[in-house]
Design a protein around this motif. Structure first.
Motif, short mmCIF file in Angstrom:
data_model
loop_
_atom_site.label_atom_id
_atom_site.label_comp_id
_atom_site.label_asym_id
_atom_site.label_seq_id
_atom_site.Cartn_x
_atom_site.Cartn_y
_atom_site.Cartn_z
N PHE A 205 -21.33 9.54 3.94
CA PHE A 205 -20.42 10.64 3.44
C PHE A 205 -20.45 10.97 2.07
O PHE A 205 -20.69 9.96 1.29
N VAL A 206 -20.19 12.12 1.71
CA VAL A 206 -20.30 12.80 0.33
C VAL A 206 -18.76 12.76 0.05
O VAL A 206 -18.23 13.57 0.75
N GLU A 207 -18.47 12.22 -1.22
CA GLU A 207 -17.01 12.18 -1.34
C GLU A 207 -16.83 12.09 -3.13
O GLU A 207 -17.70 11.45 -3.80
N HIS A 208 -15.80 12.96 -3.49
CA HIS A 208 -15.55 12.84 -5.10
C HIS A 208 -14.43 12.13 -5.41
O HIS A 208 -14.21 11.60 -6.27
N ASP A 209 -13.54 11.73 -4.42
CA ASP A 209 -12.48 11.00 -4.62
C ASP A 209 -12.82 9.31 -4.62
O ASP A 209 -13.22 8.73 -3.54
N MET A 210 -12.98 9.00 -5.79
CA MET A 210 -13.59 7.53 -6.16
C MET A 210 -12.70 6.56 -5.19
O MET A 210 -13.27 5.33 -4.91
N GLU A 211 -11.25 6.54 -5.39
CA GLU A 211 -10.48 5.72 -4.69
C GLU A 211 -11.03 5.52 -3.19
O GLU A 211 -11.11 4.38 -2.56
N LEU A 212 -11.10 6.72 -2.36
CA LEU A 212 -11.55 6.88 -1.00
C LEU A 212 -12.75 6.28 -1.01
O LEU A 212 -13.03 5.48 0.01
N VAL A 213 -13.81 6.60 -1.82
CA VAL A 213 -15.06 5.87 -1.80
C VAL A 213 -15.05 4.26 -1.70
O VAL A 213 -15.55 3.63 -0.96
N PHE A 214 -14.27 3.78 -2.80
CA PHE A 214 -14.29 2.10 -2.90
C PHE A 214 -13.73 1.72 -1.77
O PHE A 214 -13.81 0.42 -1.52
N ARG A 215 -12.66 2.40 -1.14
CA ARG A 215 -11.71 1.81 -0.14
C ARG A 215 -12.72 1.69 1.21
O ARG A 215 -12.54 0.53 2.07
N PHE A 216 -13.50 2.80 1.48
CA PHE A 216 -14.06 2.91 2.66
C PHE A 216 -15.77 2.53 2.77
O PHE A 216 -16.25 2.20 3.97
N ALA A 217 -16.26 2.62 1.88
CA ALA A 217 -17.99 2.49 1.80
C ALA A 217 -18.23 1.12 1.65
O ALA A 217 -17.74 0.35 1.00
N LYS A 218 -19.29 0.82 2.47
CA LYS A 218 -19.66 -0.55 2.27
C LYS A 218 -20.99 -0.51 1.35
O LYS A 218 -21.49 -1.63 0.67
N LYS A 219 -21.63 0.60 1.28
CA LYS A 219 -22.72 0.65 0.42
C LYS A 219 -22.54 1.95 -0.47
O LYS A 219 -22.11 3.04 0.44
N ILE A 220 -23.00 2.34 -1.61
CA ILE A 220 -22.87 3.44 -2.43
C ILE A 220 -24.25 3.73 -2.96
O ILE A 220 -24.78 2.96 -3.64
N PHE A 230 -28.52 4.78 -9.00
CA PHE A 230 -28.07 3.33 -8.79
C PHE A 230 -27.67 3.16 -7.12
O PHE A 230 -27.37 4.23 -6.48
N GLU A 231 -27.70 2.10 -6.76
CA GLU A 231 -27.33 1.91 -5.33
C GLU A 231 -26.82 0.37 -5.03
O GLU A 231 -27.47 -0.43 -5.83
N GLY A 232 -25.93 0.01 -4.34
CA GLY A 232 -25.46 -1.21 -4.27
C GLY A 232 -24.06 -1.28 -3.43
O GLY A 232 -23.57 -0.11 -3.27
N ASN A 233 -23.34 -2.44 -3.43
CA ASN A 233 -22.13 -2.45 -2.76
C ASN A 233 -21.25 -1.84 -3.85
O ASN A 233 -21.46 -1.71 -4.92
N PRO A 234 -19.97 -1.78 -3.43
CA PRO A 234 -18.83 -1.31 -4.23
C PRO A 234 -18.62 -1.88 -5.45
O PRO A 234 -18.32 -1.35 -6.72
N GLU A 235 -18.71 -3.38 -5.42
CA GLU A 235 -18.47 -4.15 -6.32
C GLU A 235 -19.74 -3.85 -7.52
O GLU A 235 -19.23 -3.98 -8.65
N ALA A 236 -20.84 -3.81 -7.12
CA ALA A 236 -21.95 -3.61 -7.89
C ALA A 236 -21.79 -2.38 -8.70
O ALA A 236 -22.14 -2.21 -10.23
N VAL A 237 -21.61 -1.18 -7.94
CA VAL A 237 -21.20 -0.04 -8.47
C VAL A 237 -20.19 0.06 -9.59
O VAL A 237 -20.15 0.51 -10.67
N ALA A 238 -19.06 -0.73 -9.03
CA ALA A 238 -17.75 -0.51 -10.12
C ALA A 238 -18.00 -1.34 -11.52
O ALA A 238 -17.60 -1.21 -12.53
N ALA A 239 -19.12 -2.35 -11.39
CA ALA A 239 -19.40 -3.41 -12.33
C ALA A 239 -20.53 -2.57 -13.39
O ALA A 239 -20.73 -3.25 -14.58
N SER A 240 -21.06 -1.38 -12.94
CA SER A 240 -22.16 -1.02 -13.64
C SER A 240 -21.51 -0.08 -14.69
O SER A 240 -20.89 1.18 -14.73
N ASP A 241 -22.02 -0.37 -16.25
CA ASP A 241 -21.68 0.43 -17.19
C ASP A 241 -22.44 1.84 -17.08
O ASP A 241 -21.69 2.95 -17.35
N GLU A 242 -23.41 1.82 -16.66
CA GLU A 242 -24.29 3.19 -16.38
C GLU A 242 -23.54 3.91 -15.58
O GLU A 242 -23.57 5.33 -15.88
#
Length: 245
Positions: A205-220, A230-242
Motif C-alpha cells: 500500500f501507498v500511503e502518506h499518513d505515517m501514523e497509519l503506515v507505522f501502525r499497519f506495515a511490517k516492512k516499509i 531505504f527499506e526495512g521494518n518500521p523500527e529501522a525506518v523510524a530510526a533512520s536520520d536520512e
C-alpha cells in the motif's frame, strides 16, 4: 532459482518520460502475506511503480515477477487472472449500484458468467452468497450493503473498492492511497479492514499518513527521486536520520 515464498518481485525496474527518470532500477520483493508500505515525497515515483506492477505502464527496463512468473509483457487482465488486484487513489465505482450488486457482478466476472445471458440460477445464487461473505468481511452493515454506493460516506465507498478487489480472489493486493480524502476518524476503519485481510494475501500500500503506515506495515520501502532510498521494518525506518530528513 525461484523463491516459493515470494509473491511479487521487481528486478531493476525503470521507467523514463523522455529525459526524466521516473523510476530507476527498483528492486523490491513482497513475501506471501506481506503487509508492505511504499512511502516517499510527492514525485518520488510511487504511483508510476504501481502502474508498472499492474501493467498499466510498461517499464523501459527491468522485470516484474508474479509468483515466480515473468509478467513484464503481460496485460492488466492477464495479471488479474494470475492473482494481482488493485484499488486507485480516486474511486472508480459504479455509484448507482449497491455494494452487494457491485461485488456480485465482480464475482460473476471472475467466474466467467457475467456476460452470459442465461446464467444458471445456481451460479447466480452462489455468486450472491460469496458477495455477501465478502461484504461482511470488510465490515459493511447489511443496511449499507443494500444502499446505493453514491449514498454511502466516502470512507465506506473506499471499503467497497477493497471488496471489489477481493472478489477477484487476489494473491497480491495493491492499494494506492486507500485513505486519500477520508476523514481521520474513518481512515482507521479502512486500515482495520486491511489489517484483517486474509493472511495469505500479500498487500502493498501507498500511503502518506505515517501514523497509519507505522501502525499497519511490517516492512516499509522508501522511494526518493524514483529510486529505492531505504527499506526495512518500521523500527529501522523510524530510526533512520536520512529518512526523517
Amino acid at each position: 532459482m525461484i523463491n516459493s515464498d515470494t509473491a511479487l518481485e521487481t528486478v531493476n525496474l525503470s521507467k523514463n518520460y523522455r529525459s526524466l527518470a521516473v523510476t530507476r532500477n527498483i528492486s523490491i520483493r513482497l513475501e506471501r502475506g506481506a503487509r508492505h508500505a511504499l512511502i516517499g515525497p510527492n514525485g518520488a515515483g510511487k504511483s508510476t511503480l504501481i502502474h508498472q506492477l499492474t501493467g498499466v505502464l510498461k517499464p523501459d527496463d527491468g522485470h516484474v515477477m508474479l509468483n515466480g512468473q515473468d509478467v513484464t509483457n503481460q496485460s492488466v487482465e492477464q495479471r488479474v487472472k494470475l492473482g494481482l488486484s488493485r484499488t486507485f487513489q480516486i474511486n472508480t465505482l459504479f455509484k448507482e449500484f449497491t455494494p452487494l450488486e457491485s461485488v456480485t457482478l465482480a464475482v460473476l466476472e471472475r467466474t466467467g458468467a457475467a456476460g452470459k445471458l442465461f446464467a444458471s440460477a445456481r451460479r447466480e445464487s452462489a455468486a450472491i452468497d460469496e458477495a455477501i461473505s465478502i461484504v461482511q468481511s470488510i465490515g459493511l452493515s447489511e443496511k449499507d450493503a443494500r444502499r446505493r454506493v453514491a449514498d454511502l460516506p466516502y470512507g465506506r465507498q473506499r471499503m467497497v473498492e477493497i471488496a471489489l478487489a477481493l472478489a477477484s480472489k487476489p494473491k497480491i493486493l495493491l492499494l494506492d492511497e486507500p485513505a486519500a480524502g477520508i476523514p481521520a476518524d474513518e481512515s482507521a476503519d479502512i486500515f482495520n479492514v486491511i489489517a484483517n485481510l486474509p493472511e495469505d494475501v500479500a498487500v502493498l500500500f501507498v500511503e502518506h499518513d505515517m501514523e497509519l503506515v507505522f501502525r499497519f506495515a511490517k516492512k516499509i520501502t522508501v522511494l526518493v527521486n524514483g529510486a529505492l532510498f531505504f527499506e526495512g521494518n518500521p523500527e529501522a525506518v523510524a530510526a533512520s536520520d536520512e529518512v526523517r530528513k
